[in-house]
Scaffold this active site. Sequence first.
Site, short mmCIF file in Angstrom:
data_model
loop_
_atom_site.label_atom_id
_atom_site.label_comp_id
_atom_site.label_asym_id
_atom_site.label_seq_id
_atom_site.Cartn_x
_atom_site.Cartn_y
_atom_site.Cartn_z
N GLU A 126 -3.03 -2.83 -10.30
CA GLU A 126 -1.56 -2.97 -10.58
C GLU A 126 -0.95 -4.05 -11.10
OE1 GLU A 126 -0.03 0.57 -7.40
OE2 GLU A 126 0.47 -1.19 -7.09
N ILE A 139 0.89 -1.31 -0.09
CA ILE A 139 0.09 0.10 0.08
C ILE A 139 1.01 1.37 0.30
CG2 ILE A 139 -1.88 1.22 1.01
CD1 ILE A 139 -2.83 -1.20 2.22
N HIS A 140 1.47 1.65 -1.32
CA HIS A 140 2.15 2.77 -1.30
C HIS A 140 1.27 3.80 -1.68
CE1 HIS A 140 1.88 2.61 -5.82
NE2 HIS A 140 1.97 1.36 -5.31
N ALA A 141 1.65 5.13 -1.99
CA ALA A 141 0.65 6.44 -2.29
C ALA A 141 -0.41 5.88 -3.19
CB ALA A 141 1.58 7.28 -3.03
#
Length: 88
Positions: free
Chosen positions: A87, A14-16
């Site tokens: 993604e 869980i990145h930006a």
Amino acid sequence: MIQKSYTLGNKLGIHARPAAELVKLAGAYESKVTIVAGEKRADAKSLLMVMSLGAKMGQTIELTIDGPDEADAMQAFDTLIGNNFNEA
């Protein structure tokens, strides 16, 4: 109240961008949405709190949704997280 666990499958966790997707989705529902990753807990309607989880690929998170539209919200989160936040 509905609870469900997920194992993160996208490369960066869980990145930006995934955090922003989670917050946007949580904001679309009246229900309270909470994410737990390890010892950390976050209100899913707060980008800063979701980012502070530091959830990585392969880590298990627990999602708790409580409110009048919890079933619809859980279905939407199932889709988002199940598709690895869209993604590769």
